[in-house]
Design a protein around this motif. Structure first.
Motif, PDB file in Angstrom:
ATOM      1  N   UNK A 200       0.842  -1.200   0.000  1.00  0.00           N
ATOM      2  CA  UNK A 200       0.000   0.000   0.000  1.00  0.00           C
ATOM      3  C   UNK A 200       0.879   1.252   0.000  1.00  0.00           C
ATOM      4  N   UNK A 201       0.536   2.210  -0.860  1.00  0.00           N
ATOM      5  CA  UNK A 201       1.224   3.503  -0.891  1.00  0.00           C
ATOM      6  C   UNK A 201       0.255   4.551  -0.340  1.00  0.00           C
ATOM      7  N   UNK A 202       0.617   5.173   0.779  1.00  0.00           N
ATOM      8  CA  UNK A 202      -0.244   6.205   1.357  1.00  0.00           C
ATOM      9  C   UNK A 202       0.093   7.536   0.672  1.00  0.00           C
ATOM     10  N   UNK A 203      -0.798   7.939  -0.225  1.00  0.00           N
ATOM     11  CA  UNK A 203      -0.540   9.092  -1.087  1.00  0.00           C
ATOM     12  C   UNK A 203      -0.666  10.418  -0.359  1.00  0.00           C
ATOM     13  N   UNK A 204       0.091  11.386  -0.846  1.00  0.00           N
ATOM     14  CA  UNK A 204       0.091  12.764  -0.338  1.00  0.00           C
ATOM     15  C   UNK A 204       0.626  12.876   1.087  1.00  0.00           C
ATOM     16  N   UNK A 227       4.628  13.257  -2.766  1.00  0.00           N
ATOM     17  CA  UNK A 227       4.207  13.252  -4.168  1.00  0.00           C
ATOM     18  C   UNK A 227       3.522  14.536  -4.642  1.00  0.00           C
ATOM     19  N   UNK A 228       3.766  15.649  -3.965  1.00  0.00           N
ATOM     20  CA  UNK A 228       3.132  16.881  -4.437  1.00  0.00           C
ATOM     21  C   UNK A 228       4.101  18.070  -4.421  1.00  0.00           C
ATOM     22  N   UNK A 229       5.339  17.812  -4.845  1.00  0.00           N
ATOM     23  CA  UNK A 229       6.302  18.916  -4.914  1.00  0.00           C
ATOM     24  C   UNK A 229       5.761  19.990  -5.850  1.00  0.00           C
ATOM     25  N   UNK A 230       5.753  21.227  -5.376  1.00  0.00           N
ATOM     26  CA  UNK A 230       5.272  22.339  -6.201  1.00  0.00           C
ATOM     27  C   UNK A 230       3.843  22.750  -5.912  1.00  0.00           C
ATOM     28  N   UNK A 231       3.111  21.916  -5.175  1.00  0.00           N
ATOM     29  CA  UNK A 231       1.737  22.292  -4.798  1.00  0.00           C
ATOM     30  C   UNK A 231       1.840  23.081  -3.485  1.00  0.00           C
ATOM     31  N   UNK A 232       2.101  24.358  -3.636  1.00  0.00           N
ATOM     32  CA  UNK A 232       2.556  25.192  -2.527  1.00  0.00           C
ATOM     33  C   UNK A 232       1.535  25.366  -1.414  1.00  0.00           C
ATOM     34  N   UNK A 233       0.239  25.429  -1.752  1.00  0.00           N
ATOM     35  CA  UNK A 233      -0.764  25.730  -0.734  1.00  0.00           C
ATOM     36  C   UNK A 233      -0.796  24.659   0.351  1.00  0.00           C
ATOM     37  N   UNK A 234      -0.538  23.410  -0.032  1.00  0.00           N
ATOM     38  CA  UNK A 234      -0.593  22.320   0.949  1.00  0.00           C
ATOM     39  C   UNK A 234       0.629  22.322   1.852  1.00  0.00           C
ATOM     40  N   UNK A 235       1.802  22.489   1.238  1.00  0.00           N
ATOM     41  CA  UNK A 235       3.046  22.608   2.009  1.00  0.00           C
ATOM     42  C   UNK A 235       4.089  23.201   1.069  1.00  0.00           C
ATOM     43  N   UNK A 236       4.770  24.261   1.513  1.00  0.00           N
ATOM     44  CA  UNK A 236       5.760  24.886   0.631  1.00  0.00           C
ATOM     45  C   UNK A 236       6.858  23.909   0.228  1.00  0.00           C
ATOM     46  N   UNK A 255      11.219   3.600   1.847  1.00  0.00           N
ATOM     47  CA  UNK A 255       9.747   3.618   1.814  1.00  0.00           C
ATOM     48  C   UNK A 255       9.193   4.914   1.235  1.00  0.00           C
ATOM     49  N   UNK A 256      10.047   5.762   0.675  1.00  0.00           N
ATOM     50  CA  UNK A 256       9.573   7.054   0.164  1.00  0.00           C
ATOM     51  C   UNK A 256       9.538   7.045  -1.362  1.00  0.00           C
ATOM     52  N   UNK A 257       8.507   7.660  -1.919  1.00  0.00           N
ATOM     53  CA  UNK A 257       8.356   7.773  -3.368  1.00  0.00           C
ATOM     54  C   UNK A 257       8.179   9.246  -3.718  1.00  0.00           C
ATOM     55  N   UNK A 258       8.977   9.730  -4.682  1.00  0.00           N
ATOM     56  CA  UNK A 258       8.928  11.151  -5.055  1.00  0.00           C
ATOM     57  C   UNK A 258       8.066  11.344  -6.297  1.00  0.00           C
ATOM     58  N   UNK A 259       7.192  12.349  -6.254  1.00  0.00           N
ATOM     59  CA  UNK A 259       6.348  12.619  -7.420  1.00  0.00           C
ATOM     60  C   UNK A 259       5.737  14.007  -7.257  1.00  0.00           C
ATOM     61  N   UNK A 260       4.894  14.433  -8.201  1.00  0.00           N
ATOM     62  CA  UNK A 260       4.329  15.794  -8.105  1.00  0.00           C
ATOM     63  C   UNK A 260       2.801  15.857  -8.114  1.00  0.00           C
ATOM     64  N   UNK A 301      23.371   9.290  -2.643  1.00  0.00           N
ATOM     65  CA  UNK A 301      22.983   8.782  -3.963  1.00  0.00           C
ATOM     66  C   UNK A 301      22.152   7.505  -3.829  1.00  0.00           C
ATOM     67  N   UNK A 302      22.532   6.651  -2.883  1.00  0.00           N
ATOM     68  CA  UNK A 302      21.783   5.393  -2.717  1.00  0.00           C
ATOM     69  C   UNK A 302      20.335   5.683  -2.315  1.00  0.00           C
ATOM     70  N   UNK A 303      20.152   6.643  -1.405  1.00  0.00           N
ATOM     71  CA  UNK A 303      18.781   6.980  -0.984  1.00  0.00           C
ATOM     72  C   UNK A 303      18.002   7.600  -2.139  1.00  0.00           C
ATOM     73  N   UNK A 304      18.662   8.453  -2.908  1.00  0.00           N
ATOM     74  CA  UNK A 304      17.971   9.070  -4.046  1.00  0.00           C
ATOM     75  C   UNK A 304      17.583   8.008  -5.061  1.00  0.00           C
ATOM     76  N   UNK A 305      18.491   7.098  -5.332  1.00  0.00           N
ATOM     77  CA  UNK A 305      18.171   6.023  -6.285  1.00  0.00           C
ATOM     78  C   UNK A 305      16.960   5.219  -5.795  1.00  0.00           C
ATOM     79  N   UNK A 306      16.931   4.938  -4.501  1.00  0.00           N
ATOM     80  CA  UNK A 306      15.783   4.191  -3.964  1.00  0.00           C
ATOM     81  C   UNK A 306      14.490   4.961  -4.209  1.00  0.00           C
ATOM     82  N   UNK A 307      14.513   6.254  -3.948  1.00  0.00           N
ATOM     83  CA  UNK A 307      13.269   7.044  -3.993  1.00  0.00           C
ATOM     84  C   UNK A 307      12.779   7.314  -5.411  1.00  0.00           C
TER      85      UNK A 307
END
Ligand SMILES: [Zn+2]
Length: 324
Positions: A200-204, A227-236, A255-260, A301-307
């Motif tokens: 399960x991925x807990x989104x946002x 997963x909401x980089x750039x959506x400023x109103x929710x969190x800068x 356990x972290x996933x990066x997205x927008x 780098x290893x953590x970034x590759x994972x994410x």
């Protein structure tokens, strides 16, 4: 094999992957009733250009979490994918904060007309056989809970998503509101239904800087959608970077996933409003800004590759399903 708009791919072909994006966020009623206002060719052209930018940033695959309720349109996104090098994994599920669609309120076990749950049937068929006659199979499941909590309507969707997961093994992605800490409610329900929370991925989850809450969710095994980089109103933006860097320091990178959570085109965010208020809310920003900014913050780098790559394989690879 992992299902995409252009057929099955091997987990090794996923590459750098954004796990919560959209090609289009549409209103199906508007599309059906006012097609002349939303010309297909224009939408497809701009989405192809957008995905070209995503690819040029270094991304190979996106998960398009547009489901029914937010205008999923498989023939339209297939036309985009045919002209793009980006692999696109599509989702099934239903997006609502409150009401289920009327057909689901009336049909199903314990409802007025009884019979099997029509949502479960649709979700399973989308994953196993394909979405209507498009030949495209969904790769993931999705549901949402938000400020109304788990209403009857939301519960019907959650129930159908859990049933479809238990039958197919497809991973479950959620829309949550961490300000209400409701990722924990989502986990409670999924756990009660016997799901392995590592599927399960807990989104946002990235909408909060509340490390205590994020650790509580992560310690139960689920992935966190940052997963909401750039959506400023929710969190800068900068606070989102701080939060991910802190979680990496604490050992949670696996356990972290990066997205927008942005899109090539959304009916909800007119272009002008978006350019003015949310200029960085674009999928290419993950590789162009987020990754360099995390490096500056000392993330390895290893953590970034994972994410951006490794964790996506663990979420999306069907071989993970048989280990349940
Ligand atoms: Zn989304």
């Amino acid at each position: 094999m992992i299902s995409t708009l252009k057929g099955g791919i091997e987990p090794s072909e996923l590459g750098a992957t954004l796990t919560h994006e959209h090609i289009f966020v549409l209103n199906a009623e508007l599309v059906v009733n006012y097609p002349s206002r939303f010309p297909d060719d224009d939408l497809v052209d701009r989405a192809v250009r957008y995905l070209d930018e995503v690819k040029a940033s270094g991304i190979d695959t996106i998960v398009d979490l547009t489901v029914m309720g937010t205008g999923r349109n498989i023939p339209l996104v297939t036309r985009v994918a045919e002209r793009s090098e980006v692999n696109v994994i599509v989702a099934t599920g239903w997006y609502t904060y409150h009401e289920a669609p009327a057909f689901a309120n009336l049909n199903g076990p314990g409802r007025l007309l009884g019979g099997p749950d029509p949502l479960t049937e649709i979700f399973v068929r989308d994953i196993v056989e394909g979405i209507d006659d498009t030949g495209v199979k969904a790769g993931v499941l999705k549901f949402a809970t938000d400020h109304y909590g788990i209403t009857d309507g939301v519960f019907y969707i959650m129930q159908a998503v859990a049933d479809a997961h238990l039958e197919t093994g497809a991973p479950v992605f959620t829309h949550s509101d961490p300000k209400q800490r409701n990722g924990l409610d989502q986990q409670d329900y999924m756990e009660k239904r016997g799901l392995d929370l590592t599927r399960v991925v807990i989104g946002h989850s990235g909408d909060t800087g509340d490390i205590d809450y994020l650790r509580r969710v992560a310690d139960r095994g689920s992935f966190l959608g940052m997963d909401r980089f750039g959506l400023e109103a929710r969190l800068p933006y900068d606070e989102r970077i701080d939060t991910v860097a802190r979680m990496c320091e604490l050992g949670y990178a696996s356990q972290l996933l990066l997205s927008t959570d942005s899109s090539a085109y959304s009916m909800n965010f007119p272009d002008e409003a978006r350019q003015e208020r949310l200029p960085r809310w674009r999928a290419p920003e993950v590789m162009n800004s987020v990754v360099p900014d995390l490096r500056t913050r000392g993330v390895s780098d290893a953590d970034i590759h994972a994410m951006v790559a490794g964790n996506a394989v663990r979420v999306l690879d069907p071989a993970q399903r048989s280990q349940e």
